[in-house]
Write a protein that holds these residues in place. Structure first.
Motif, short mmCIF file in Angstrom:
data_model
loop_
_atom_site.label_atom_id
_atom_site.label_comp_id
_atom_site.label_asym_id
_atom_site.label_seq_id
_atom_site.Cartn_x
_atom_site.Cartn_y
_atom_site.Cartn_z
N ARG A 45 -14.13 -14.78 -3.93
CA ARG A 45 -15.39 -15.76 -3.31
C ARG A 45 -14.76 -15.93 -1.74
N GLY A 46 -15.65 -15.68 -1.03
CA GLY A 46 -15.39 -15.95 0.45
C GLY A 46 -14.47 -15.39 1.32
N VAL A 47 -13.66 -14.31 0.51
CA VAL A 47 -12.68 -13.66 1.05
C VAL A 47 -13.22 -12.30 1.69
N SER A 48 -12.65 -11.76 2.95
CA SER A 48 -13.23 -10.54 3.57
C SER A 48 -13.24 -9.31 2.56
N ARG A 49 -13.83 -8.36 2.85
CA ARG A 49 -13.93 -7.14 1.90
C ARG A 49 -12.49 -6.53 1.75
N MET A 50 -11.81 -6.36 3.07
CA MET A 50 -10.39 -5.66 2.90
C MET A 50 -9.61 -6.39 2.00
N ALA A 51 -9.47 -8.04 2.26
CA ALA A 51 -8.59 -8.62 1.65
C ALA A 51 -8.86 -8.68 0.14
N SER A 52 -10.21 -8.75 -0.25
CA SER A 52 -10.77 -8.52 -1.75
C SER A 52 -10.04 -7.44 -2.25
N LEU A 53 -10.16 -6.33 -1.62
CA LEU A 53 -9.56 -4.79 -2.02
C LEU A 53 -8.08 -5.24 -2.39
N GLU A 54 -7.36 -5.66 -1.42
CA GLU A 54 -5.94 -6.07 -1.72
C GLU A 54 -5.78 -6.75 -2.96
N ILE A 55 -6.39 -7.87 -3.25
CA ILE A 55 -6.42 -8.64 -4.46
C ILE A 55 -6.47 -7.74 -5.57
N ILE A 56 -7.47 -6.83 -5.47
CA ILE A 56 -7.97 -5.75 -6.84
C ILE A 56 -6.51 -4.86 -6.97
N LEU A 57 -6.07 -4.50 -5.89
CA LEU A 57 -4.91 -3.53 -5.83
C LEU A 57 -3.49 -4.13 -6.34
N GLU A 58 -3.67 -5.58 -6.47
CA GLU A 58 -2.33 -6.16 -6.75
C GLU A 58 -2.01 -5.74 -8.19
N ARG A 59 -3.07 -5.16 -8.99
CA ARG A 59 -2.89 -4.96 -10.66
C ARG A 59 -2.63 -3.28 -10.75
N SER A 60 -2.59 -2.47 -9.72
CA SER A 60 -2.49 -1.13 -9.48
C SER A 60 -0.98 -0.97 -9.40
N ASP A 61 -0.33 0.05 -9.93
CA ASP A 61 1.00 0.60 -9.86
C ASP A 61 1.10 1.63 -8.84
N LYS A 62 0.02 1.96 -8.49
CA LYS A 62 0.04 3.33 -7.12
C LYS A 62 -0.06 2.46 -5.79
N GLU A 63 0.75 3.09 -4.96
CA GLU A 63 0.66 2.79 -3.53
C GLU A 63 -0.58 3.79 -2.66
N TYR A 64 -1.53 2.92 -1.95
CA TYR A 64 -2.60 3.78 -1.32
C TYR A 64 -2.40 3.76 0.05
N THR A 65 -2.68 4.74 0.78
CA THR A 65 -2.81 4.86 2.26
C THR A 65 -3.74 4.01 2.92
N GLN A 66 -3.80 3.57 4.08
CA GLN A 66 -4.56 2.85 4.84
C GLN A 66 -6.01 3.46 4.75
N GLU A 67 -5.99 4.64 5.01
CA GLU A 67 -7.19 5.69 4.88
C GLU A 67 -7.85 5.61 3.42
N GLU A 68 -7.07 5.66 2.51
CA GLU A 68 -7.71 5.56 1.17
C GLU A 68 -8.30 4.24 0.87
#
Ligand code: B16
Ligand code: MG
Length: 212
Positions: A45-68
């Motif tokens: 809530r209130g957090v930008s789109r890219m910062a939101s994505l980073e929060i979601i990716l905390e649960r991922s074990d993969k590393e993604y490139t900036q482009e991805e």
């Protein structure tokens, strides 16, 4: 309360686009096989789109490139915008509409301070495209809430000093932003209410008419 202007957060305050954010992020997270639930969604809530994505990716074990990551954010936004197209003036409650009109009649300047880059599209969908005296949104800022930037820009566009402004927020990050900007912080719903930093907890949107 001695203020001359009210700056409203959009998502979760004026309208309930938060349920669409959740569905669009959930679709992306499911596709990527990442765990995501309503509790994690509350942190967005209130957090930008890219910062939101980073929060979601905390649960991922993969590393993604900036482009991805940029492609994921775009995919989510496309899903989200499809959901926004289903909105109409019926998605603006009578309580919100009548309260806004009454505040204007009482002489308050009214603005929007939202992290969303879809702000103008959403306001048009719900019939408020021309209503507000000033809009500051995700297209105006480089730092999202809890940075005060979006509210300071809104105050400037309204021609007001920060101390003349009250902010209505559903996110703790938004309450922090309002206080960092020297504004009165009014909490409605979400993790804003009872977070301890707000000046006042609103019982409902129309409670604004009792305190202003
Ligand atoms: P967009 P607000 C925020 O709106 C949402 O609460 C947050 O969940 C979202 O990530 C952010 O806008 C950016 O939105 O992807 O449409 O640019 O609460 O500040 O009105
Ligand atoms: Mg919000």
């Amino acid at each position: 309360m001695d203020v001359k202007a009210v700056i409203f957060d959009l998502d979760g305050v004026i309208c309930f686009t938060d349920k669409f954010h959740y569905r669009a992020w959930k679709a992306l997270a499911d596709r990527l096989g990442i765990y995501f639930d309503e509790k994690i969604n509350d942190r967005l809530r209130g957090v930008s789109r890219m910062a939101s994505l980073e929060i979601i990716l905390e649960r991922s074990d993969k590393e993604y490139t900036q482009e991805e990551k940029e492609a994921f954010a775009e995919e989510k936004n496309n899903t989200y915008r499809e959901l926004l197209k289903t909105m109409s003036p019926a998605d603006l409650t009578d309580e919100v509409k009548n309260t806004l009109v009454e505040l204007r009649n009482r002489g308050y300047k009214l603005g929007i301070g939202s992290s969303s880059k879809n702000t103008k599209f959403i306001l048009e969908r719900i019939g408020l495209g021309d209503f507000f005296d000033a809009i500051a949104d995700g297209t105006d800022i480089t730092h999202s809430k809890p940075d005060p930037e979006v509210f300071l820009i809104a105050a400037k566009k309204l021609g007001m000093e920060p101390t003349d402004c009250a902010v209505v927020e559903d996110a703790k990050a938004g309450i922090e932003a309002a206080k960092a900007g020297n504004m009165t912080a009014l909490a409605l719903f979400g993790d804003a209410k009872g977070c301890g930093l707000e000046d006042y907890d609103l019982k409902s949107f129309s409670d604004l008419l009792n305190i202003l």
